[in-house]
Design a protein around this motif. Structure first.
Motif, mmCIF file in Angstrom:
data_model
loop_
_atom_site.group_PDB
_atom_site.id
_atom_site.type_symbol
_atom_site.label_atom_id
_atom_site.label_comp_id
_atom_site.label_asym_id
_atom_site.label_seq_id
_atom_site.Cartn_x
_atom_site.Cartn_y
_atom_site.Cartn_z
ATOM 1 N N THR A 408 -13.993 -5.791 -3.101
ATOM 2 C CA THR A 408 -14.117 -6.221 -4.503
ATOM 3 C C THR A 408 -14.915 -7.528 -4.558
ATOM 4 O OG1 THR A 408 -12.215 -7.712 -4.567
ATOM 5 C CG2 THR A 408 -11.769 -5.355 -4.880
ATOM 6 N N PRO A 409 -15.394 -7.906 -5.736
ATOM 7 C CA PRO A 409 -16.071 -9.204 -5.854
ATOM 8 C C PRO A 409 -15.094 -10.380 -5.831
ATOM 9 C CG PRO A 409 -16.522 -7.778 -7.767
ATOM 10 C CD PRO A 409 -15.414 -7.151 -7.001
ATOM 11 N N VAL A 410 -13.781 -10.090 -5.776
ATOM 12 C CA VAL A 410 -12.804 -11.186 -5.802
ATOM 13 C C VAL A 410 -11.980 -11.207 -4.512
ATOM 14 C CG1 VAL A 410 -12.550 -11.838 -8.211
ATOM 15 C CG2 VAL A 410 -11.579 -9.671 -7.434
ATOM 16 N N ALA A 411 -12.705 -11.132 -3.390
ATOM 17 C CA ALA A 411 -12.194 -11.410 -2.046
ATOM 18 C C ALA A 411 -11.464 -10.267 -1.343
ATOM 19 C CB ALA A 411 -11.301 -12.658 -2.025
ATOM 20 N N LEU A 412 -10.718 -9.441 -2.060
ATOM 21 C CA LEU A 412 -9.905 -8.457 -1.351
ATOM 22 C C LEU A 412 -10.728 -7.252 -0.905
ATOM 23 C CD1 LEU A 412 -6.702 -8.414 -3.581
ATOM 24 C CD2 LEU A 412 -7.099 -9.679 -1.452
ATOM 25 N N GLN A 413 -10.267 -6.648 0.202
ATOM 26 C CA GLN A 413 -10.839 -5.371 0.616
ATOM 27 C C GLN A 413 -9.728 -4.322 0.555
ATOM 28 O OE1 GLN A 413 -11.960 -3.963 4.689
ATOM 29 N NE2 GLN A 413 -14.028 -4.409 3.952
ATOM 30 N N TYR A 414 -9.839 -3.412 -0.418
ATOM 31 C CA TYR A 414 -8.816 -2.377 -0.591
ATOM 32 C C TYR A 414 -8.837 -1.434 0.601
ATOM 33 C CZ TYR A 414 -8.715 -3.715 -5.606
ATOM 34 O OH TYR A 414 -8.608 -4.380 -6.797
ATOM 35 N N ASP A 415 -7.646 -1.110 1.117
ATOM 36 C CA ASP A 415 -7.602 -0.334 2.371
ATOM 37 C C ASP A 415 -7.924 1.144 2.189
ATOM 38 O OD1 ASP A 415 -5.167 0.057 1.029
ATOM 39 O OD2 ASP A 415 -3.932 -0.078 2.834
ATOM 40 N N SER A 416 -7.308 1.765 1.193
ATOM 41 C CA SER A 416 -7.538 3.192 0.992
ATOM 42 C C SER A 416 -7.123 3.536 -0.429
ATOM 43 C CB SER A 416 -6.725 4.036 1.984
ATOM 44 O OG SER A 416 -5.332 3.830 1.768
ATOM 45 N N GLY A 417 -7.630 4.639 -0.946
ATOM 46 C CA GLY A 417 -7.232 5.036 -2.291
ATOM 47 C C GLY A 417 -7.878 6.341 -2.698
ATOM 48 N N ASN A 418 -7.192 7.028 -3.582
ATOM 49 C CA ASN A 418 -7.764 8.215 -4.217
ATOM 50 C C ASN A 418 -7.352 8.166 -5.684
ATOM 51 O OD1 ASN A 418 -8.530 10.658 -5.215
ATOM 52 N ND2 ASN A 418 -7.235 11.888 -3.847
ATOM 53 N N TYR A 419 -8.048 7.318 -6.419
ATOM 54 C CA TYR A 419 -7.628 7.031 -7.782
ATOM 55 C C TYR A 419 -7.890 8.214 -8.722
ATOM 56 C CZ TYR A 419 -7.621 2.256 -5.869
ATOM 57 O OH TYR A 419 -7.389 1.142 -5.102
ATOM 58 N N GLN A 420 -8.912 9.019 -8.399
ATOM 59 C CA GLN A 420 -9.146 10.215 -9.206
ATOM 60 C C GLN A 420 -7.960 11.169 -9.091
ATOM 61 O OE1 GLN A 420 -11.341 8.782 -7.182
ATOM 62 N NE2 GLN A 420 -12.879 8.149 -8.688
ATOM 63 N N GLY A 421 -7.483 11.325 -7.863
ATOM 64 C CA GLY A 421 -6.332 12.198 -7.638
ATOM 65 C C GLY A 421 -5.097 11.671 -8.352
ATOM 66 N N LEU A 422 -4.976 10.351 -8.359
ATOM 67 C CA LEU A 422 -3.843 9.692 -9.012
ATOM 68 C C LEU A 422 -3.856 9.995 -10.515
ATOM 69 C CD1 LEU A 422 -1.729 7.281 -8.358
ATOM 70 C CD2 LEU A 422 -3.492 5.819 -9.345
ATOM 71 N N PHE A 423 -5.010 9.823 -11.133
ATOM 72 C CA PHE A 423 -5.100 10.075 -12.574
ATOM 73 C C PHE A 423 -4.931 11.560 -12.891
ATOM 74 C CE2 PHE A 423 -5.929 6.584 -15.475
ATOM 75 C CZ PHE A 423 -5.913 5.519 -14.580
ATOM 76 N N ALA A 424 -5.464 12.417 -12.025
ATOM 77 C CA ALA A 424 -5.301 13.858 -12.255
ATOM 78 C C ALA A 424 -3.816 14.214 -12.267
ATOM 79 C CB ALA A 424 -6.040 14.652 -11.169
ATOM 80 N N GLU A 425 -3.073 13.620 -11.348
ATOM 81 C CA GLU A 425 -1.634 13.903 -11.271
ATOM 82 C C GLU A 425 -0.912 13.363 -12.508
ATOM 83 O OE1 GLU A 425 -0.045 15.829 -9.329
ATOM 84 O OE2 GLU A 425 2.036 15.282 -9.828
ATOM 85 N N ALA A 426 -1.340 12.194 -12.982
ATOM 86 C CA ALA A 426 -0.701 11.611 -14.167
ATOM 87 C C ALA A 426 -0.971 12.478 -15.400
ATOM 88 C CB ALA A 426 -1.201 10.189 -14.395
ATOM 89 N N GLU A 427 -2.183 12.975 -15.518
ATOM 90 C CA GLU A 427 -2.500 13.847 -16.669
ATOM 91 C C GLU A 427 -1.678 15.129 -16.601
ATOM 92 O OE1 GLU A 427 -6.788 13.895 -18.195
ATOM 93 O OE2 GLU A 427 -7.000 13.226 -16.120
ATOM 94 N N LYS A 428 -1.517 15.624 -15.383
ATOM 95 C CA LYS A 428 -0.753 16.863 -15.211
ATOM 96 C C LYS A 428 0.731 16.622 -15.496
ATOM 97 C CE LYS A 428 0.438 19.546 -11.396
ATOM 98 N NZ LYS A 428 0.363 19.432 -9.971
ATOM 99 N N LEU A 429 1.287 15.575 -14.906
ATOM 100 C CA LEU A 429 2.722 15.297 -15.068
ATOM 101 C C LEU A 429 3.076 15.085 -16.534
ATOM 102 C CD1 LEU A 429 5.455 14.608 -13.552
ATOM 103 C CD2 LEU A 429 4.760 12.210 -13.726
ATOM 104 N N SER A 430 2.211 14.382 -17.250
ATOM 105 C CA SER A 430 2.521 14.042 -18.642
ATOM 106 C C SER A 430 2.061 15.125 -19.605
ATOM 107 C CB SER A 430 1.854 12.717 -19.013
ATOM 108 O OG SER A 430 0.442 12.850 -18.964
ATOM 109 N N ASN A 431 1.298 16.078 -19.097
ATOM 110 C CA ASN A 431 0.669 17.058 -19.980
ATOM 111 C C ASN A 431 -0.088 16.305 -21.073
ATOM 112 O OD1 ASN A 431 -0.062 19.476 -21.017
ATOM 113 N ND2 ASN A 431 2.028 20.305 -21.112
#
Ligand SMILES: Cc1cc2nc3c(=O)[nH]c(=O)nc-3n(C[C@H](O)[C@H](O)[C@H](O)COP(=O)(O)OP(=O)(O)OC[C@H]3O[C@@H](n4cnc5c(N)ncnc54)[C@H](O)[C@@H]3O)c2cc1C
Lengths: 786, 280
Positions: A408-431
């Motif tokens: 990121t531009p603010v010092a941290l280096q994110y280790d891993s992530g699949n944010y698209q998958g996360l949002f897909a699951e949230a849309e599915k769970l909440s319908n």
């Protein structure tokens, strides 16, 4: 997955807790014990002219009344600040104030008496002559108040901090199609752990050893601070014990004045001394949380791409700097402003101020909820401005899965992530589509129904020690983990992490059981006693499993390595031909499962030591100090539905859906419990909680009659789900979970309420969203008519 | 929390309780849920407590036309009662939380006369009578001011009585609770009797927002003789403004005086709507 990891085992600690049989500091009674009570300031700011304790001292059963001067005469040191950013001005804080009090509840004298009743009667007899002074109040306002909390700190400004890419920010805003601006207050909170703080101390005049039972999240760390700075009792002569602790949420991290006063009095009087905080004392002496004033801007393109974020924040630290107070609004806040999004131009700037209020330090999430709140409120306002759905708008800006590790531009280096998958699951769970359709229908019927979404990140598992040192930390942030295998095949595990509700006894048993192929019942987890755990860092920042658990894995690997050598020796096989079967716990010759030594046989053999490989010592114990390579970055997408009662402004949370990615999961039930508890706490901030100081610095919300805690009846059934993106840099692949719910639920709920009010043109209301504030906004939007 | 020193006596009968208070001073102790907190905060120092908790003043009895509630009857018992008017059981059920409802008593609640209490408002609307060791006091005369009642020093409440609710009568209690303490910021109680489609009798009270609960006579007057539909109920509820002196309305960080005033008509209307729906 092993035999136990990944399973929802019931918590071994619960039978004692649900039967009221936990053993807390307040339960402790020692022979000859006496009781300490604290005379606290009724003023936010006042000069102490004199203290007359004669009537109190004369009361039958009073052993002594002591003031700050008595402590100074004994050479008791000031409380240190353990996080020192460049050019910080650290105010001096003694356990008892001598010349001036600086917040309601500040400490001026102590009484020790034969019973707590006498001690409290005596408090009423102490006459303190004060000259009340005007109070400096407000994170930003205190800077211009013209009233100094500490004479030596100009403008009540203790420190500043800034980070980011200025050029990229300037470019983003110069080229932006839209600039979204927001001024917000992230209000002060009072942690209100179920168990108030307490301390008991016992002095041994012959060995000169002090034992202090205290409600700490990190007894080893507090021992270092007491030894090195305040009471200066040598570390090997000081034992801290934190037995069952009933919740901390950050408020039990700091080294407190009471942890000085109680042992000091025990030594002075040569009697065991006990102090237990009342709920009212807790409100004016436990560290509080949050308290930011923020001006922020977001740069957005017409197509919905976010290009820049600029944040200025004033953070109120209270009257003194608590142990890690300056960390929270600096390295735990500004560095998180990238959220889940790819934003090239981010810059953050903050001013750390002092005021005549109770001190502020880490509170569940600590800086990271404040960051998520800024980002997620802006994302909603931007989506609204562009007429985009807030989920679609966020998805457009998510960091792509292939970009990890992401700098990121603010010092941290994110280790891993699949944010698209996360949002897909949230849309599915909440319908989600269905929720929106129902909302459209409700709006047609004139109802104020809102749907809120937030996508949040946390940097958990503090921290690589070198990074902490570079950012101002006085200490490192490794964790210790030791495994002691007994001759009979039972195992004692020592951890520097401290459980105060998290369920470590269960989670760590599961981890260790699978390392050896043994049963969790054959393992005991020891924590919270510095005589048993020599060194440790404690529990905060969602670190115990990723840092403390990893230390245990490393120690288990060392133990297994030794067992493997011993097994090969006993089986007269070459070590290279040996294998370990994690399901059975057998060390066997490859391809010949019955040419094996069991875990129990090897443990016995290691202690009989009748036949050891050349050069191998007897015994089966290993220690590890695990220093993480990076933070872990758990992330969440939460969606909620609320309805606002038009007539009263009252908000009902109708539906709540939480999807969290905390990497691999050891115990799904405990993880779900952490998420749900966290959500409740975050919703508490959104809707109910808020420490309210009036202009004279009186804490109006000083009791639970006025400080609104979340309650079960304010919640629907919370639906949870997970995606699993392991952390690549720790042996368990786990990320933190303790704070995610809190971080995500606050913006989720505020966004939902603002969505409900959007048809009226309401853009922002500061938390807590009380019925009256919402009613006033509706009322104003309707043109003021009734 | 450590209260100042006090002596403790347990009374065997109401008369003995009165005699003990006369002899030693101090206060009656019923459920202790208003008295003990103020002692623990050292806001009260009664010196002596006369425990009346075991006296035979507990329970609800009905004789067809009237219902008598013993002073020591707990809020939980009232909430569960089918004999008392609905407004009373509804209000008792909205007091505090289960622990409070299982300890707190009707007598203690009204003797304490906290402005934010629920029962004074309901008892006013139900035209209850408060019985003591020496006399019977109509609710209208019982509540005098903030934490002040018509009770004399050492006078003990023995029971409270209200008329039974006939089939064509309905009552309700609507409450805007303080989000933290759950005491009433606004509480409205209403009882209506319907005959031939019009309101034959109405009794309405409002509390929580003023130093003492107040009878809403303007609302009552606006209802009697009217058909009870949404328009008449809304109009009648709005008349509550005439029953409230704006200078009297309390405000705090949870709800300003202005907000409470606006909520008064909302909650009066909600109480009326529920009461009407219960009168068949
Ligand atoms: C957390 C909490 C929440 C609460 N929420 C609510 C709420 O939402 N609504 C509400 O209405 N109340 C609420 N209360 C108050 C509760 O209803 C109290 O129990 C009640 O007000 C007092 O009843 P008690 O039996 O506990 O009286 P006590 O505390 O024992 O006594 C209170 C006073 O009444 C006097 N007294 C008691 N009995 C008699 C008698 N028979 N004759 C004469 N004097 C007597 C006592 O001397 C004392 O002065 C709450 C209390 C708590 C602690």
């Amino acid at each position: 997955m092993g035999n136990y990891v990944g399973k929802s085992m019931k918590r071994v600690e619960d039978p004692r807790f649900i039967q009221g049989k936990g053993r807390y500091v307040a339960n402790l009674t020692l022979p000859g014990m006496v009781y300490l009570a604290i005379k606290r300031s009724p003023y936010a700011h006042a000069k102490i002219n004199s203290i007359d304790a004669s009537a109190a001292e004369a009361l039958d059963g009073v052993l002594g009344v002591f003031t700050g001067q008595d402590l100074l005469n004994d050479g008791v040191g000031a409380l240190p600040c353990g996080w020192q950013v460049p050019n910080i001005k650290i105010p001096v804080q003694y356990a008892l104030q001598v010349d001036k009090v600086r917040h309601v509840g500040d400490r001026v004298a102590i009484v020790v008496a034969e019973s707590p009743y006498i001690a409290y009667d005596a408090l009423d007899l102490i006459e303190v002559d004060y000259d009340p002074l005007p109070a400096a109040i407000g994170a930003k306002a205190a800077m211009d108040a013209g009233i100094l909390v500490h004479d030596e700190i100009a403008n009540n400004l203790s420190y500043t901090w800034e980070i980011g890419d200025k050029a990229a920010r300037d470019k983003a805003f110069a080229e932006a199609d839209h600039i979204i601006e927001l001024y917000l207050i992230n209000q002060r909170l009072i942690a209100t752990a179920m168990e108030p703080r307490a301390a008991v101390a016992q002095w041994n005049e012959f060995t000169e050893e002090m034992t202090l039972w205290t409600t700490s999240q990190n007894p080893n760390l507090t021992r270092v601070v007491i030894s090195a700075f305040t009471l200066q009792i040598p570390e090997h002569k000081l034992r801290l014990i934190s037995p069952d602790v009933g919740g901390g949420f950050g408020s039990k991290i700091p080294h407190y004045p009471e942890e000085i006063l109680v042992p000091w009095a025990a030594r002075k009087l040569n009697r065991p001394v006990k102090w237990v905080s009342t709920r009212s004392e807790a409100a004016v002496s436990d560290t509080q949380g949050r308290d930011h004033v923020t001006k922020a801007r977001l740069a957005v393109q017409n197509d919905g791409t976010v290009t820049g974020l600029d944040v200025n924040t004033w953070a109120d630290n209270g009257a003194y700097l608590s142990i890690v107070a300056p960390l929270i609004p600096t390295a735990f806040y500004i560095t998180l402003l990238s959220g889940l999004y790819k934003i090239p131009g981010i810059y953050g700037n903050m001013w750390g101020t002092l005021s005549n209020t109770v001190w502020v330090d880490a509170y569940r999430g600590a800086g990271r909820p404040e960051a998520s709140y800024v980002v997620e409120r802006l994302m909603d306002l931007a989506a609204q401005k562009l007429g985009m759905d807030p989920v679609e708008f966020r998805k457009k800006n998510l960091i792509p899965a292939e970009d990890f590790p992401y700098q990121t531009p603010v010092a941290l280096q994110y280790d891993s992530g699949n944010y698209q998958g996360l949002f897909a699951e949230a849309e599915k769970l909440s319908n989600y589509a269905q929720l929106r359709a129902e909302q459209a229908q409700a709006r047609q019927n004139g109802r104020l129904v809102g749907i809120g979404v937030a996508g949040c990140i946390e940097a958990s598992g503090p921290a690589p020690s070198a990074v902490a040192g570079a950012l101002g930390g006085v200490t490192g942030f490794w964790e210790s983990g030791s495994i002691r295998v007994h001759a009979t095949g039972k195992v004692t595990v020592l951890t520097g992490a401290h459980s105060h509700g998290q369920g470590h006894d269960t989670t760590f048993r599961q981890i260790v059981a699978d390392q050896f192929g043994i049963k969790p019942d054959d393992i005991d987890i020891s924590h919270g006693d510095t005589a048993v755990i020599t060194n440790g860092m404690g529990t905060y920042g969602s670190r115990s499993t990723s840092v403390g658990g990893s230390a245990l894995v490393r120690s288990a690997e060392k133990v297994r390595g030794k067992m493997m050598k011993l097994a090969a020796h006993l089986l007269e096989a070459d070590e290279a031909d040996m294998a370990f079967d994690a399901a059975s716990g057998n060390f066997h010759v490859k391809g010949s499962p019955d040419k094996a030594k069991s875990f129990g046989e090897l443990a016995f053999a290691a202690y009989t030591a009748h036949s050891m490989p050349a050069g191998m010592e007897p015994g089966l114990e290993e220690d590890t100090y695990y220093d993480p390579a990076n933070f872990t970055y758990p992330n969440s997408a939460h969606i909620a539905q609320v309805e606002v009662d038009k007539e009263t402004g009252h908000i009902t949370v109708q539906k709540y859906f939480a999807v969290d990615d905390v990497g691999n999961v050891i115990n799904p039930m405990i993880v779900r419990g952490q998420v749900i508890g966290g959500i409740a706490q975050g919703v508490g901030q959104a809707l109910w909680e808020g420490a309210h100081y009036d202009s004279t610095g009186q804490l109006v919300t000083g009791s639970l009659l006025d400080y609104t805690m979340p309650r079960a009846d304010g919640f629907p059934m919370i639906q949870t789900s997970r995606t699993v993106t392991p952390s690549p840099h720790n042996p368990l692949g786990v990320k933190g979970v303790g704070e995610m719910g809190t971080i995500a639920s606050t913006p989720t709920i505020v966004n939902a309420v603002m969505d409900a009010l959007a048809p009226l043109g309401v853009q922002h209301i500061d938390m807590p969203l009380t019925a009256e504030k919402v009613y006033a906004a509706i009322h104003a939007a309707n043109g003021g008519g009734h | 929390m450590y209260p100042p020193k006090f002596d403790y006596y347990r009374a065997g009968s109401p008369d003995e309780a009165v005699a003990l208070v006369q002899e030693h001073g101090g206060k009656f102790l019923a459920g202790g849920h208003s008295l003990i907190p103020v002692m623990n905060l050292r806001l009260a120092d009664p010196g002596a407590l006369v425990d009346i908790g075991r006296l035979d003043m507990k329970g609800i009895s009905s004789n067809g036309s009237g219902v008598t509630v013993g002073a020591l009857t707990t809020h939980a018992m009232v909430a569960a009662s089918g004999d008392v008017p609905t407004a009373l059981s509804e209000a008792a059920g909205k007091i505090g939380d289960p622990q409070v409802r299982n300890r707190g008593t009707v007598g203690g609640n009204i003797a304490h006369a906290d402005p934010a209490s629920d029962l004074p408002t309901v008892l006013l609307a139900l035209r209850a009578t408060i019985h003591t060791n020496g006399r019977s006091i109509p609710a209208d005369d019982f509540f005098v001011d903030l934490f002040t009642t018509a009770l004399d020093e050492g006078e003990i409440i023995t029971s409270v009585s209200v008329a039974s609710e006939a089939a064509n009568t309905g009552s309700a209690y609507a409450k805007l609770p303080n989000p933290a303490s759950r005491y009433a910021m606004v509480g409205a109680a209403a009882q209506v009797t319907i005959e031939n489609g019009v309101c034959a009798a109405a009794s309405v009270a409002i509390g929580g927002l003023t130093p003492k609960a107040t009878r809403a006579s303007s609302v009552e007057a606006a209802l009697v003789g009217q058909p009870l539909n949404s328009a008449t109920l809304t109009a009648a509820a709005a008349a509550v403004t005439n029953d409230l002196d704006p200078d009297d309305i309390l405000g705090d960080i949870h709800a300003s005086a202005d907000y409470r005033q606006q909520m008064a008509s909302v909650f009066v209307r909600r109480a009326l709507e529920a009461a009407v729906s219960r009168a068949s």
